[in-house]
Design an enzyme around this catalytic site. Structure first.
Site, short mmCIF file in Angstrom:
data_model
loop_
_atom_site.label_atom_id
_atom_site.label_comp_id
_atom_site.label_asym_id
_atom_site.label_seq_id
_atom_site.Cartn_x
_atom_site.Cartn_y
_atom_site.Cartn_z
N LYS A 1 13.15 -6.26 -8.37
CA LYS A 1 13.76 -4.94 -8.61
C LYS A 1 15.27 -5.03 -8.49
CE LYS A 1 11.38 -3.77 -5.13
NZ LYS A 1 10.86 -3.08 -3.94
N THR B 1 17.89 7.55 -1.48
CA THR B 1 16.99 6.51 -2.01
C THR B 1 16.09 5.95 -0.91
OG1 THR B 1 18.74 4.88 -1.67
CG2 THR B 1 18.53 5.80 -3.91
N GLY C 1 12.96 4.98 0.70
CA GLY C 1 11.56 4.84 0.27
C GLY C 1 11.36 4.54 -1.20
N THR C 2 12.43 4.17 -1.91
CA THR C 2 12.25 3.88 -3.36
C THR C 2 11.27 2.72 -3.58
OG1 THR C 2 14.26 2.54 -3.24
CG2 THR C 2 14.48 4.72 -4.23
N GLY C 3 11.42 1.66 -2.76
CA GLY C 3 10.58 0.48 -2.95
C GLY C 3 9.11 0.79 -2.66
N CYS C 4 8.86 1.55 -1.59
CA CYS C 4 7.47 1.92 -1.24
C CYS C 4 6.87 2.76 -2.35
CB CYS C 4 7.44 2.75 0.05
SG CYS C 4 8.22 1.95 1.45
N1 LIG Z 1 20.07 4.47 -7.70
C1 LIG Z 1 18.98 4.21 -8.45
N2 LIG Z 1 18.86 4.75 -9.68
C2 LIG Z 1 17.76 4.50 -10.45
N3 LIG Z 1 16.76 3.67 -10.08
C3 LIG Z 1 16.82 3.09 -8.87
C4 LIG Z 1 17.93 3.32 -7.98
N4 LIG Z 1 17.73 2.61 -6.84
C5 LIG Z 1 16.55 1.98 -7.00
N5 LIG Z 1 16.00 2.25 -8.23
C6 LIG Z 1 14.71 1.79 -8.74
O1 LIG Z 1 13.75 2.01 -7.71
C7 LIG Z 1 12.82 0.93 -7.65
C8 LIG Z 1 12.89 0.35 -6.23
O2 LIG Z 1 14.02 -0.49 -6.18
P1 LIG Z 1 14.85 -0.96 -4.92
O3 LIG Z 1 15.54 -2.20 -5.37
O4 LIG Z 1 15.68 0.18 -4.42
O5 LIG Z 1 13.69 -1.23 -3.90
P2 LIG Z 1 13.76 -1.50 -2.37
O6 LIG Z 1 15.10 -1.99 -1.98
O7 LIG Z 1 12.59 -2.35 -2.07
O8 LIG Z 1 13.56 -0.08 -1.72
P3 LIG Z 1 13.45 0.20 -0.13
O9 LIG Z 1 14.80 0.11 0.42
O10 LIG Z 1 12.84 1.54 -0.09
O11 LIG Z 1 12.54 -0.86 0.45
C9 LIG Z 1 13.21 -0.05 -8.74
O12 LIG Z 1 12.44 0.18 -9.91
C10 LIG Z 1 14.66 0.27 -8.98
O13 LIG Z 1 15.03 -0.07 -10.29
C1 LIG Z 2 7.42 2.31 7.51
C2 LIG Z 2 8.44 1.87 6.52
N1 LIG Z 2 8.06 1.02 5.54
C3 LIG Z 2 8.96 0.60 4.61
C4 LIG Z 2 10.28 1.05 4.67
C5 LIG Z 2 11.28 0.54 3.65
O1 LIG Z 2 11.78 1.54 2.89
C6 LIG Z 2 10.62 1.94 5.70
N2 LIG Z 2 11.89 2.44 5.82
N3 LIG Z 2 9.69 2.33 6.61
#
Ligand SMILES: Nc1ncnc2c1ncn2[C@@H]1O[C@H](COP(=O)(O)OP(=O)(O)OP(=O)(O)O)[C@@H](O)[C@H]1O
Ligand SMILES: Cc1ncc(CO)c(N)n1
Length: 269
Positions: free
Chosen positions: A175, A208, A210-213
């Site tokens: 990502k 942002t 929880g975007t990854g979750c």
């Molecule tokens: N500012 C943004 N605008 C648009 N899309 C975004 C943005 N930030 C993240 N994304 C999208 O959200 C999804 C999760 O990406 P990200 O790289 O933020 O994950 P992450 O770092 O694992 O998240 P977390 O910090 O919640 O664990 C991907 O599809 C990414 O392209």
């Molecule tokens: C419980 C939990 N899982 C994953 C993340 C990563 O976004 C978080 N902040 N908290």
């Protein structure tokens, strides 16, 4: 009516933006019946993580058996797993119950920098869990650690993606949310044969959390519904884009994404 069941194995975020709570909301919005195995309780909000309390191993094993003995999930995701022992338990149960549609979000740190995975657990993750994955969804810093290489260019990203396939994951999505310089965010999807780039407009926002979750839960819900990985990652991308664009604006820090947004758009609201 067919009921599609999705399971998340992850930590609880009492603030509701990430972890189990984000996963269950996303499953529900995308039409999958949500189930959860809680690996740790965290005390967190939009300002940061105030506490991390892992759940004892026996309780994690027992939750996994309760699901496995009765409620066979159609797809499973993992999020925060915290330490090597939890990873070993989860990997053993995934094998025992033959949960093949497995999405691994290799959560390591929260947005504010608090560790959610112990350093000593990395090797266990690589050795026992990633080989069981249908899809692994690292962000760039996670991919750098697991693939053991710096990622600066797109060709670095492709090399890192190859290393995930060598580790045994069938697909990987690297990502691009952490690539702060670009106006476009690019996620790379690789299945060992061809590279697919998924581009979207970067939303300028601090909300942002929880975007990854949320993204990996959307992939899991779609897999539970019988979609292909290619279809699942497309829908997940639309889901997270909507959730980031239509921000809720709650809390004083890094707020959660909007889990209602995608379906509201589908309904034309
Ligand atoms: N500012 C943004 N605008 C648009 N899309 C975004 C943005 N930030 C993240 N994304 C999208 O959200 C999804 C999760 O990406 P990200 O790289 O933020 O994950 P992450 O770092 O694992 O998240 P977390 O910090 O919640 O664990 C991907 O599809 C990414 O392209
Ligand atoms: C419980 C939990 N899982 C994953 C993340 C990563 O976004 C978080 N902040 N908290």
């Amino acid at each position: 009516m067919t009921i599609y069941k999705a399971l998340t194995i992850a930590g609880s975020d009492c603030g509701g933006g990430a972890g189990i709570q984000a996963d269950l909301k996303t499953f529900q919005e995308l039409g999958a019946y949500g189930m959860s195995v809680i690996t740790a309780v965290t005390a967190q909000n939009t300002l940061g993580v105030q506490g991390v309390y892992p759940i004892e191993s026996a309780a994690i094993s027992r939750q996994l058996d309760s699901i496995g003995e009765d409620l066979e999930p159609d797809a499973v995701k993992t999020g925060m797993l915290f330490d090597a022992e939890i990873i070993r338990i989860v990997a053993a149960k995934v094998e025992q119950y033959r949960w093949r549609s497995l999405v691994i979000d290799p959560v390591m740190v929260a947005k504010g920098g608090s560790p959610l995975l112990r350093q000593e657990a990395l090797q266990t993750l690589i050795k026992f869990l990633i080989p069981l994955a249908l899809v692994t969804t690292p962000n760039i810093p996670e991919a750098e650690i697991l693939a053991r290489m710096p990622i600066r260019t797109l060709s670095d990203r492709e090399e890192a993606a190859k290393r995930f396939i060598q580790m045994g994951s069938k697909y990987v999505v690297i990502k691009g949310g952490h690539d702060r310089h670009a106006d476009e965010i690019v996620d790379l999807v690789y299945d060992g044969a061809s590279f697919v780039y998924m581009e979207s407009k970067r939303v300028e926002t601090r909300h942002t959390h929880g975007t990854g979750c949320t993204y990996s839960a959307a992939v899991t819900a779609q897999l539970a519904r019988g979609k292909s990985v290619a279809e699942a990652v497309q829908t997940a991308k639309s889901f997270i884009q909507a959730a980031i664009e239509d921000q809720l604006g709650i809390g004083g820090g890094h707020g959660p994404t909007n889990h209602f947004a995608y379906q509201r758009r589908v309904r034309g609201e």
